[in-house]
Design a protein around this motif. Structure first.
Motif, PDB file in Angstrom:
ATOM      1  N   SER A 245       0.822  -1.213   0.000  1.00 28.23           N
ATOM      2  CA  SER A 245       0.000   0.000   0.000  1.00 28.23           C
ATOM      3  C   SER A 245       0.858   1.266   0.000  1.00 28.23           C
ATOM      4  CB  SER A 245      -0.912   0.001   1.220  1.00 28.23           C
ATOM      5  OG  SER A 245      -0.132   0.116   2.405  1.00 28.23           O
ATOM      6  N   ARG A 246       0.175   2.387   0.041  1.00 29.61           N
ATOM      7  CA  ARG A 246       0.849   3.683   0.115  1.00 29.61           C
ATOM      8  C   ARG A 246       1.704   3.781   1.370  1.00 29.61           C
ATOM      9  NH1 ARG A 246      -2.241   9.429  -0.750  1.00 29.61           N
ATOM     10  NH2 ARG A 246      -0.496  10.822  -0.291  1.00 29.61           N
ATOM     11  N   ASN A 247       1.202   3.272   2.487  1.00 29.38           N
ATOM     12  CA  ASN A 247       1.983   3.297   3.728  1.00 29.38           C
ATOM     13  C   ASN A 247       3.276   2.501   3.578  1.00 29.38           C
ATOM     14  OD1 ASN A 247       0.102   4.841   5.136  1.00 29.38           O
ATOM     15  ND2 ASN A 247      -1.080   3.057   5.764  1.00 29.38           N
ATOM     16  N   ALA A 248       3.200   1.369   2.879  1.00 27.09           N
ATOM     17  CA  ALA A 248       4.399   0.561   2.651  1.00 27.09           C
ATOM     18  C   ALA A 248       5.407   1.316   1.791  1.00 27.09           C
ATOM     19  CB  ALA A 248       4.020  -0.757   1.985  1.00 27.09           C
ATOM     20  N   TYR A 249       4.907   2.040   0.788  1.00 27.43           N
ATOM     21  CA  TYR A 249       5.802   2.839  -0.058  1.00 27.43           C
ATOM     22  C   TYR A 249       6.521   3.904   0.773  1.00 27.43           C
ATOM     23  CZ  TYR A 249       7.230   6.544  -3.232  1.00 27.43           C
ATOM     24  OH  TYR A 249       7.952   7.515  -3.874  1.00 27.43           O
ATOM     25  N   GLU A 254      12.808   4.863   2.048  1.00 26.36           N
ATOM     26  CA  GLU A 254      14.124   5.217   2.584  1.00 26.36           C
ATOM     27  C   GLU A 254      15.182   4.159   2.250  1.00 26.36           C
ATOM     28  OE1 GLU A 254      13.568   5.693   6.729  1.00 26.36           O
ATOM     29  OE2 GLU A 254      12.250   7.460   6.563  1.00 26.36           O
ATOM     30  N   LYS A 255      14.740   2.957   1.891  1.00 29.30           N
ATOM     31  CA  LYS A 255      15.670   1.866   1.607  1.00 29.30           C
ATOM     32  C   LYS A 255      15.887   1.646   0.110  1.00 29.30           C
ATOM     33  CE  LYS A 255      14.339  -0.566   5.855  1.00 29.30           C
ATOM     34  NZ  LYS A 255      13.814  -1.832   6.432  1.00 29.30           N
ATOM     35  N   PHE A 256      15.344   2.526  -0.726  1.00 36.33           N
ATOM     36  CA  PHE A 256      15.560   2.384  -2.158  1.00 36.33           C
ATOM     37  C   PHE A 256      17.035   2.614  -2.475  1.00 36.33           C
ATOM     38  CE2 PHE A 256      10.950   3.866  -3.125  1.00 36.33           C
ATOM     39  CZ  PHE A 256      10.498   2.606  -2.755  1.00 36.33           C
ATOM     40  N   PRO A 257      17.560   1.962  -3.519  1.00 40.10           N
ATOM     41  CA  PRO A 257      18.980   2.150  -3.854  1.00 40.10           C
ATOM     42  C   PRO A 257      19.263   3.561  -4.369  1.00 40.10           C
ATOM     43  CG  PRO A 257      17.841   0.866  -5.539  1.00 40.10           C
ATOM     44  CD  PRO A 257      16.875   1.009  -4.402  1.00 40.10           C
ATOM     45  N   LEU A 258      20.540   3.885  -4.542  1.00 40.02           N
ATOM     46  CA  LEU A 258      20.920   5.215  -5.002  1.00 40.02           C
ATOM     47  C   LEU A 258      20.449   5.455  -6.424  1.00 40.02           C
ATOM     48  CD1 LEU A 258      24.556   5.440  -3.567  1.00 40.02           C
ATOM     49  CD2 LEU A 258      22.483   6.516  -2.672  1.00 40.02           C
ATOM     50  N   LYS A 259      20.416   4.393  -7.225  1.00 37.84           N
ATOM     51  CA  LYS A 259      19.984   4.518  -8.622  1.00 37.84           C
ATOM     52  C   LYS A 259      18.689   3.750  -8.814  1.00 37.84           C
ATOM     53  CE  LYS A 259      21.319   3.665 -13.416  1.00 37.84           C
ATOM     54  NZ  LYS A 259      22.336   3.103 -14.335  1.00 37.84           N
ATOM     55  N   ASP A 362      17.591  15.217  -5.881  1.00 39.49           N
ATOM     56  CA  ASP A 362      16.388  14.781  -5.164  1.00 39.49           C
ATOM     57  C   ASP A 362      16.756  14.341  -3.750  1.00 39.49           C
ATOM     58  OD1 ASP A 362      14.688  15.171  -7.353  1.00 39.49           O
ATOM     59  OD2 ASP A 362      15.211  13.215  -8.192  1.00 39.49           O
ATOM     60  N   ASP A 363      16.105  14.931  -2.764  1.00 39.38           N
ATOM     61  CA  ASP A 363      16.364  14.568  -1.373  1.00 39.38           C
ATOM     62  C   ASP A 363      15.782  13.209  -1.017  1.00 39.38           C
ATOM     63  OD1 ASP A 363      17.730  16.917  -0.900  1.00 39.38           O
ATOM     64  OD2 ASP A 363      15.913  17.993  -0.282  1.00 39.38           O
TER      65      ASP A 363
END
Length: 390
Positions: A245-249, A254-259, A362-363
């Protein structure tokens, strides 16, 4: 091979949802059979634990306004209190007393009704009606007891603690709940099934104070576990599609990779579809689009961000590669036919997509998402069923 994978996908969630409740039930059985009677201090600890867990569970359910498990809890709490009261009142003769026999008759019926009762909001007038009905049932049981009337039939196959008719009711309730658990595979149904097994065992060995306390405490712990897990699941999972869900996103961003690249898939004319086919119809169409989306894209992280909007995260992919994958999704959905209800002709639906790559400036991922949404809204001013870049 596909059929095997499909069956495996149906089985695995049930195993995942059942392993902890099954472990609690197994430990309760082993503890009872191998240790027999426990010390008085340990029994008092279990006794206290049972009520503490129930109070905590009830407080959580009231806070989150959930109805289904709270009446299940209410029934087992009343049964536990009444059995101990009957023991103090009748001593060992409680097993043959009309009060206990009537309780054994009503209990499996109540548990079965609570199990199959739809999980809706607690704070409604319907909940008040059911509460009044439950109290009316126990009032009838009390009147029957004062009149020395037992509802359960006593047959030669009676067990020590349960009459044959009560055994039959408990068995039928267990079978019905098991079938429901297999078909639904939900967290709540799996946990309440094993809680019911603990209650069944508690009644079956009710003459043993140890068994009664251990099995009822195990049932209370199982329900507390399922409440926490169910609330967590519905917080981070979309109930209609099964996607994150949106909450999971927001939590996982914060754990998405740099690219990475972020893509949006938006269902075209969603409000019009809702007006034409109604809420249930558009929910069914959304689920079908979700299935098609998952068939085409098997690697990206997919979130249902809003009613008509899906967010896809393409890890370690640039904008060009992500654009091609989104275009494949758009064409795959546009070329499909979606069968809704009894309609003889399939529906043709379309989606519009947009993609943006994370920039060094992008922050966080929300900036990438906002940029992608603005680009998609700009494209919507001119056309639909198109894939664009931000």
């Amino acid at each position: 091979m596909r059929k095997f994978i499909h069956n495996l996908q149906q089985i695995l969630p049930q195993v995942h949802n059942s392993h902890f409740p099954a472990l609690i039930f197994g430990l309760a059985l082993l503890g009872f059979y191998f240790y027999g009677d426990i010390s008085l201090s340990a029994m008092k600890s279990f006794h206290t634990l049972f009520f503490i867990i129930n109070i905590i569970s009830a407080a959580i359910l009231i806070y989150f306004n959930q109805r289904k498990p709270i009446f299940y809890l209410l029934n087992i709490s009343l049964a536990y209190i009444l059995i101990n009261s009957f023991k103090n009142l009748y001593s060992l003769d409680y097993l043959s007393s009309p009060a206990y026999i009537n309780l054994c008759f009503f209990m499996p019926i109540n548990l079965c009704v609570c199990y199959f009762w739809p999980d809706k909001k607690l704070l409604t007038r319907h909940s008040v009606y059911w509460l009044l009905l439950l109290f009316a049932e126990y009032t009838i049981g009390e009147k029957l007891t004062h009149s020395s009337i037992s509802l359960a039939l006593s047959l030669p196959t009676d067990t020590i603690n349960l009459t044959s008719s009560s055994m039959l009711l408990f068995s039928l309730c267990t079978i019905a709940c098991f079938i429901r658990m297999i078909y639904s595979g939900s967290i709540m149904d799996s946990s309440l099934f094993y809680a019911g097994l603990n209650i069944f065992a508690g009644f079956y060995y009710s003459s043993s104070p140890t068994a009664l306390t251990i099995f009822f405490s195990a049932a209370a712990l199982t329900i507390l576990h399922c409440i926490g897990k169910d609330i967590y699941y519905h917080t981070y999972t979309d109930a209609q599609t099964g996607l994150s869900s949106r909450n999971a996103y927001l939590k996982q961003s914060e754990k998405f990779p740099l690219k990475y690249s972020l893509g949006i898939v938006c269902i075209d004319n969603y409000e019009h579809l809702k007006q034409v086919f109604g809420r249930r119809g558009v929910y069914a169409l959304t689920r079908m689009i979700t299935m098609r989306l998952q068939e085409i894209e098997t690697e990206a992280l997919i979130y249902r961000y809003s009613e008509d909007e899906f967010v896809l995260i393409f890890k370690n992919c640039d904008k060009k590669e992500s654009y091609e994958r989104l275009e494949k999704i758009r064409r795959g959905i546009a070329s499909a036919e979606f069968m809704l209800g009894n309609r003889k002709k399939g529906l043709k639906l379309t989606v519009s997509c947009c993609v943006s790559e994370k920039k060094r400036s992008d922050d966080n991922s929300l900036e990438v998402l906002k940029r992608t949404q603005k680009a998609l809204q700009k494209a919507y001013q001119f056309t639909q069923n198109v894939t664009s870049k931000a």
